[in-house]
Design a protein around this motif. Structure first.
Motif, mmCIF file in Angstrom:
data_model
loop_
_atom_site.group_PDB
_atom_site.id
_atom_site.type_symbol
_atom_site.label_atom_id
_atom_site.label_comp_id
_atom_site.label_asym_id
_atom_site.label_seq_id
_atom_site.Cartn_x
_atom_site.Cartn_y
_atom_site.Cartn_z
ATOM 1 N N LEU A 79 8.220 -13.112 -9.752
ATOM 2 C CA LEU A 79 7.686 -12.640 -8.492
ATOM 3 C C LEU A 79 6.232 -12.925 -7.824
ATOM 4 C CD1 LEU A 79 7.498 -8.583 -10.132
ATOM 5 C CD2 LEU A 79 9.829 -9.837 -8.710
ATOM 6 N N VAL A 80 6.417 -13.096 -6.483
ATOM 7 C CA VAL A 80 5.891 -14.461 -6.092
ATOM 8 C C VAL A 80 5.092 -13.268 -5.074
ATOM 9 C CG1 VAL A 80 4.867 -15.874 -4.806
ATOM 10 C CG2 VAL A 80 6.460 -16.180 -6.552
ATOM 11 N N GLU A 81 4.307 -12.707 -4.350
ATOM 12 C CA GLU A 81 3.886 -11.875 -3.869
ATOM 13 C C GLU A 81 2.711 -13.084 -1.658
ATOM 14 O OE1 GLU A 81 2.342 -9.433 -7.225
ATOM 15 O OE2 GLU A 81 1.981 -11.340 -6.356
ATOM 16 N N SER A 82 3.271 -12.264 -1.140
ATOM 17 C CA SER A 82 2.196 -13.118 -0.587
ATOM 18 C C SER A 82 1.833 -12.017 1.572
ATOM 19 C CB SER A 82 2.948 -14.533 0.574
ATOM 20 O OG SER A 82 4.440 -13.285 0.929
ATOM 21 N N GLY A 83 1.113 -12.433 1.622
ATOM 22 C CA GLY A 83 1.187 -11.744 3.171
ATOM 23 C C GLY A 83 -0.073 -11.161 3.263
ATOM 24 N N LEU A 140 -0.630 -5.235 8.442
ATOM 25 C CA LEU A 140 -0.157 -6.719 7.763
ATOM 26 C C LEU A 140 0.793 -5.854 6.938
ATOM 27 C CD1 LEU A 140 -3.391 -7.039 5.378
ATOM 28 C CD2 LEU A 140 -2.240 -8.221 7.313
ATOM 29 N N ARG A 141 1.828 -7.434 6.803
ATOM 30 C CA ARG A 141 3.080 -6.695 6.170
ATOM 31 C C ARG A 141 3.165 -8.033 4.364
ATOM 32 N NH1 ARG A 141 9.221 -8.098 7.954
ATOM 33 N NH2 ARG A 141 9.271 -10.611 7.175
ATOM 34 N N LEU A 142 3.126 -7.348 3.585
ATOM 35 C CA LEU A 142 2.935 -7.129 2.645
ATOM 36 C C LEU A 142 4.878 -7.769 2.065
ATOM 37 C CD1 LEU A 142 0.698 -6.244 0.001
ATOM 38 C CD2 LEU A 142 0.584 -7.574 2.042
ATOM 39 N N SER A 143 5.010 -9.386 1.404
ATOM 40 C CA SER A 143 6.661 -10.134 0.625
ATOM 41 C C SER A 143 6.423 -9.653 -0.681
ATOM 42 C CB SER A 143 7.055 -11.217 2.071
ATOM 43 O OG SER A 143 6.867 -10.604 3.119
ATOM 44 N N CYS A 144 7.322 -9.613 -1.309
ATOM 45 C CA CYS A 144 8.026 -9.882 -2.759
ATOM 46 C C CYS A 144 8.998 -11.223 -2.641
ATOM 47 C CB CYS A 144 7.562 -8.757 -3.458
ATOM 48 S SG CYS A 144 8.136 -9.457 -5.071
ATOM 49 N N TYR A 181 16.198 -1.176 -23.882
ATOM 50 C CA TYR A 181 15.023 -1.939 -23.328
ATOM 51 C C TYR A 181 14.846 -2.046 -22.133
ATOM 52 C CZ TYR A 181 15.977 -3.168 -28.545
ATOM 53 O OH TYR A 181 16.723 -3.290 -29.499
ATOM 54 N N ASN A 182 13.632 -1.206 -21.711
ATOM 55 C CA ASN A 182 12.580 -1.435 -20.321
ATOM 56 C C ASN A 182 11.846 -2.720 -20.714
ATOM 57 O OD1 ASN A 182 13.131 1.088 -19.222
ATOM 58 N ND2 ASN A 182 12.887 2.153 -21.169
ATOM 59 N N TYR A 183 11.966 -3.257 -19.676
ATOM 60 C CA TYR A 183 11.241 -4.378 -19.162
ATOM 61 C C TYR A 183 9.936 -4.328 -17.453
ATOM 62 C CZ TYR A 183 13.496 -6.383 -23.418
ATOM 63 O OH TYR A 183 14.334 -6.671 -24.781
ATOM 64 N N ASN A 184 9.402 -4.767 -17.726
ATOM 65 C CA ASN A 184 7.943 -4.150 -16.303
ATOM 66 C C ASN A 184 7.480 -6.351 -16.003
ATOM 67 O OD1 ASN A 184 7.633 -2.169 -14.796
ATOM 68 N ND2 ASN A 184 7.526 -1.135 -16.409
ATOM 69 N N TYR A 185 7.962 -6.339 -14.756
ATOM 70 C CA TYR A 185 7.062 -7.990 -14.642
ATOM 71 C C TYR A 185 6.363 -7.665 -13.428
ATOM 72 C CZ TYR A 185 11.520 -9.263 -16.972
ATOM 73 O OH TYR A 185 12.412 -10.314 -18.242
ATOM 74 N N TRP A 186 5.377 -8.924 -13.091
ATOM 75 C CA TRP A 186 4.746 -8.744 -11.827
ATOM 76 C C TRP A 186 4.337 -9.720 -11.556
ATOM 77 C CZ3 TRP A 186 2.293 -3.919 -11.137
ATOM 78 C CH2 TRP A 186 2.403 -2.739 -12.212
ATOM 79 N N GLY A 187 3.849 -9.771 -9.793
ATOM 80 C CA GLY A 187 3.024 -11.184 -9.709
ATOM 81 C C GLY A 187 1.982 -11.509 -9.697
ATOM 82 N N GLN A 188 1.705 -12.109 -8.969
ATOM 83 C CA GLN A 188 0.077 -13.111 -9.469
ATOM 84 C C GLN A 188 -0.922 -11.992 -8.361
ATOM 85 O OE1 GLN A 188 2.462 -13.766 -7.344
ATOM 86 N NE2 GLN A 188 1.095 -14.115 -5.509
ATOM 87 N N GLY A 189 -0.582 -11.548 -7.395
ATOM 88 C CA GLY A 189 -1.350 -10.225 -7.063
ATOM 89 C C GLY A 189 -1.784 -11.206 -5.062
ATOM 90 N N THR A 190 -1.594 -10.532 -4.134
ATOM 91 C CA THR A 190 -2.148 -10.728 -2.815
ATOM 92 C C THR A 190 -3.586 -9.888 -2.960
ATOM 93 O OG1 THR A 190 -1.780 -11.687 -0.788
ATOM 94 C CG2 THR A 190 -0.634 -9.382 -1.980
ATOM 95 N N GLN A 191 -4.640 -10.492 -1.782
ATOM 96 C CA GLN A 191 -5.704 -9.760 -1.587
ATOM 97 C C GLN A 191 -5.146 -9.750 -0.282
ATOM 98 O OE1 GLN A 191 -8.550 -8.541 -3.519
ATOM 99 N NE2 GLN A 191 -8.767 -7.948 -1.601
#
Length: 123
Positions: free
Chosen positions: A3-7, A17-21, A108-118
């Motif tokens: 996952l990659v966030e931006s915006g 603002l509009r964030l994208s993932c 099984y449940n898995y969670n994935y995270w992006g690096q975050g956007t300020q």
């Protein structure tokens, strides 16, 4: 799943603002996606979630009526449209993807995270 966030960025109170993932990898396995945020000194909190196909959405009370979560499954991208921003919305915003895998030995449940956007909202 990657996952990659931006915006993110700096905006004045009342602005938008509009964030994208952007999701890549085994995106077919994603069941739910969502946005979370973490302000300095605070725990990470849910902002909004949506199920596959966008049929069901859920929002934190603090953002209802101001934020809108959406997904474009053809582009494997999720968005968070933020309007009427307030200084208390200032945080690092994280994209999350939830995957449920059913096997012979169980679910099984898995969670994935992006690096975050300020996101910073000035008063």
């Amino acid at each position: 799943v990657q996952l990659v966030e931006s915006g993110g960025g700096l905006v004045q109170a009342g602005g938008s603002l509009r964030l994208s993932c952007a999701a890549s990898g085994s995106t077919f396995s994603i069941n739910t996606m969502g946005w979370y945020r973490q302000a300095p000194g605070k725990q990470r909190e849910l902002v909004a979630t949506t199920t596959t196909g966008g049929g069901s959405t859920n929002y934190a009370d603090s953002v209802k009526g101001r934020f809108t979560i959406s997904r474009d499954n053809t582009q494997n991208t999720m968005y968070l449209q933020m309007t009427s921003l307030k200084p208390e919305d200032t945080a690092v915003y994280y994209c999350n993807a939830g995957v449920v895998v059913d096997t012979l030995s169980g679910r099984y449940n898995y969670n994935y995270w992006g690096q975050g956007t300020q996101v910073t909202v000035s008063s």
